[in-house]
Write a protein that holds these residues in place. Sequence first.
Motif, PDB file in Angstrom:
ATOM      1  N   GLU A 284      18.125  21.621  40.170  1.00  0.00           N
ATOM      2  CA  GLU A 284      19.329  21.896  41.049  1.00  0.00           C
ATOM      3  C   GLU A 284      20.177  23.337  40.365  1.00  0.00           C
ATOM      4  O   GLU A 284      20.699  24.227  40.987  1.00  0.00           O
ATOM      5  N   ASP A 285      19.672  23.644  39.398  1.00  0.00           N
ATOM      6  CA  ASP A 285      20.930  24.862  38.664  1.00  0.00           C
ATOM      7  C   ASP A 285      19.323  25.330  37.638  1.00  0.00           C
ATOM      8  O   ASP A 285      18.776  24.795  37.266  1.00  0.00           O
ATOM      9  N   ALA A 286      20.405  26.317  37.081  1.00  0.00           N
ATOM     10  CA  ALA A 286      19.901  27.056  35.582  1.00  0.00           C
ATOM     11  C   ALA A 286      20.447  28.180  34.931  1.00  0.00           C
ATOM     12  O   ALA A 286      21.758  28.770  35.456  1.00  0.00           O
ATOM     13  N   MET A 287      20.582  27.930  33.770  1.00  0.00           N
ATOM     14  CA  MET A 287      20.971  28.847  32.839  1.00  0.00           C
ATOM     15  C   MET A 287      22.970  27.992  33.132  1.00  0.00           C
ATOM     16  O   MET A 287      24.011  29.240  33.195  1.00  0.00           O
ATOM     17  N   LYS A 288      22.881  27.128  33.067  1.00  0.00           N
ATOM     18  CA  LYS A 288      25.087  26.517  33.428  1.00  0.00           C
ATOM     19  C   LYS A 288      24.812  25.865  32.890  1.00  0.00           C
ATOM     20  O   LYS A 288      24.371  24.718  31.977  1.00  0.00           O
ATOM     21  N   PRO A 289      26.052  25.926  32.228  1.00  0.00           N
ATOM     22  CA  PRO A 289      26.801  25.627  30.749  1.00  0.00           C
ATOM     23  C   PRO A 289      27.245  23.703  31.400  1.00  0.00           C
ATOM     24  O   PRO A 289      27.534  23.764  31.971  1.00  0.00           O
ATOM     25  N   GLY A 290      26.443  22.954  30.146  1.00  0.00           N
ATOM     26  CA  GLY A 290      26.707  21.732  30.251  1.00  0.00           C
ATOM     27  C   GLY A 290      25.351  20.950  31.032  1.00  0.00           C
ATOM     28  O   GLY A 290      25.948  19.283  30.957  1.00  0.00           O
ATOM     29  N   SER A 291      24.894  21.758  31.540  1.00  0.00           N
ATOM     30  CA  SER A 291      24.571  20.936  32.853  1.00  0.00           C
ATOM     31  C   SER A 291      22.235  21.529  32.176  1.00  0.00           C
ATOM     32  O   SER A 291      22.232  22.028  31.530  1.00  0.00           O
ATOM     33  N   GLU A 292      21.739  20.638  32.966  1.00  0.00           N
ATOM     34  CA  GLU A 292      20.464  19.777  31.976  1.00  0.00           C
ATOM     35  C   GLU A 292      19.594  19.958  32.853  1.00  0.00           C
ATOM     36  O   GLU A 292      18.705  18.500  33.387  1.00  0.00           O
ATOM     37  N   ALA A 293      20.011  20.363  34.488  1.00  0.00           N
ATOM     38  CA  ALA A 293      19.022  20.085  35.336  1.00  0.00           C
ATOM     39  C   ALA A 293      17.352  19.942  35.136  1.00  0.00           C
ATOM     40  O   ALA A 293      16.828  21.301  34.772  1.00  0.00           O
ATOM     41  N   PRO A 294      16.805  19.104  35.721  1.00  0.00           N
ATOM     42  CA  PRO A 294      15.114  18.910  35.126  1.00  0.00           C
ATOM     43  C   PRO A 294      14.143  19.399  36.288  1.00  0.00           C
ATOM     44  O   PRO A 294      15.229  19.088  37.969  1.00  0.00           O
ATOM     45  N   PRO A 295      13.283  20.405  36.880  1.00  0.00           N
ATOM     46  CA  PRO A 295      12.365  21.023  37.498  1.00  0.00           C
ATOM     47  C   PRO A 295      11.263  19.759  38.213  1.00  0.00           C
ATOM     48  O   PRO A 295      10.947  18.498  37.253  1.00  0.00           O
ATOM     49  N   MET A 296      11.517  19.419  39.785  1.00  0.00           N
ATOM     50  CA  MET A 296      10.757  18.340  40.125  1.00  0.00           C
ATOM     51  C   MET A 296      10.560  18.539  41.354  1.00  0.00           C
ATOM     52  O   MET A 296      10.441  20.216  41.738  1.00  0.00           O
ATOM     53  N   LEU A 297       9.111  18.513  41.669  1.00  0.00           N
ATOM     54  CA  LEU A 297       8.202  19.481  42.863  1.00  0.00           C
ATOM     55  C   LEU A 297       8.780  18.568  44.486  1.00  0.00           C
ATOM     56  O   LEU A 297       9.386  17.977  44.858  1.00  0.00           O
ATOM     57  N   TYR A 298       8.896  20.075  44.573  1.00  0.00           N
ATOM     58  CA  TYR A 298      10.081  19.719  45.957  1.00  0.00           C
ATOM     59  C   TYR A 298       8.955  20.844  47.180  1.00  0.00           C
ATOM     60  O   TYR A 298       7.964  21.504  47.192  1.00  0.00           O
TER      61      TYR A 298
END
Length: 439
Positions: A284-298
């Motif tokens: 969902e994002d990257a290098m965004k403070p407070g976010s831990e968006a995981p990678p998933m297959l799309y």
Amino acid sequence: MTEQTAEATPFWLTENFAPVHEEVTATDLKVTGTIPSALSGRLLRNGANPQSGWSDHWFLGNGMLHGVEIRDGKANWYRNRYVKTPFFLKPDADVMESLGDMNMSTANTNVIHHAGKIMALEEGHWPFVVDDQLETVGPNNYAGKLTGPMTAHPKTCAATGEMLAFAYSMMEPYLTYYRISASGELLQVEPITVGAGTMIHDFNITRNNVVFMDLPALWNLEGIADSGLPIVWDESYGARLGVMPRNGSDKDVTWYEINPCYVFHPLNAYEDGNKIILDVCRMEDAMKPGSEAPPMLYRWVIDQDKGTVSETQLDDRVVDFPRVCDTVVGLKNRYGYAAAFAPNLPVAAGLIKYDLDSSSSSYHDLKGGQGSEAVFVKDPAGSSEDDGWVLSYVYRPETNQSDVVIVDSRHFDQEPVATIHLPVRVPAGFHGNWVPDGY
């Protein structure tokens, strides 16, 4: 070096992420099971291994290569070597202050082979050539034609042997495309117009096109305070995919808007008529403070007739480091392989084999081991795409040592056909490849 307390030590300097400092050569490695006799080459892996014991970000440590040579059913040696670039030879240097000097590479992200050379790569500097014993030879600037950096994720076309690559920059041109012949000649250097300097870690190729990912992770010095890298997440920049013929130019790029997201690594891309299919590990994002968006297959499907992109989630498990058989890079693939991440850490608790035609998958449980990128090696006598083996370095916490597991892709959920036991710990790292004899 930044002063830190023990309590503040970041994950990339603890447990199996912590660097090792001794360069080791071990021979006649112990093996459980039977190594397939068709395997003849070296399994190489790269990663950040700060020689000082400290780095301000996981991505910034010195490159260290790990390798196991396999031949005639035996594991002949394991060795690890720092990539001894000028940056390594100047321990007090700051890699973020060395981005203008193409020699000052950490060379810590990937290790590939092309046109008779093995190269250690990162994305801010030149590639560095190493020999088949992992000793550093020197930089490769393609006879002076490469004047800027090159990505750590070039793609070698399965059909032509060409290597396609790119570079990004904080200054214009923000994006540059490279096309390299099968014999290793840099044929094309093409600046591509984008709106700002963004972190473009990887890209996609098909039989006739390349596809750039222009996503909202922007170079900005303010980002250092939040992530340790000069990158900020800014969705107002937008997100888009750029399709260009492989021998085309900036004027030939067609851009397609997509939902804001980030992709470190795609699985593969291919053409289906006038559609382009891309399978990617989307965040969902990257290098965004407070976010831990995981990678998933799309899956993204670019419809070039309609000018649209559709987006479909293929799996809800956290996966990354995706791979396909080298013979189908840029072509239609049925199978893909990925690391299934352990909770809260970028290491594999297991490996996944996807059958994308049947929308099914198989899981190989590492049973408490911590795996790395799953590298597929095709059986030279095999006829189908998945005739081969999946190899991965696996750390064993109970012994504080590592193994290389060899899994038969055709029996993916079963025990490894062979496990090569290493006398040392191989730290969690980034990318690697199989380098066959006669590369």
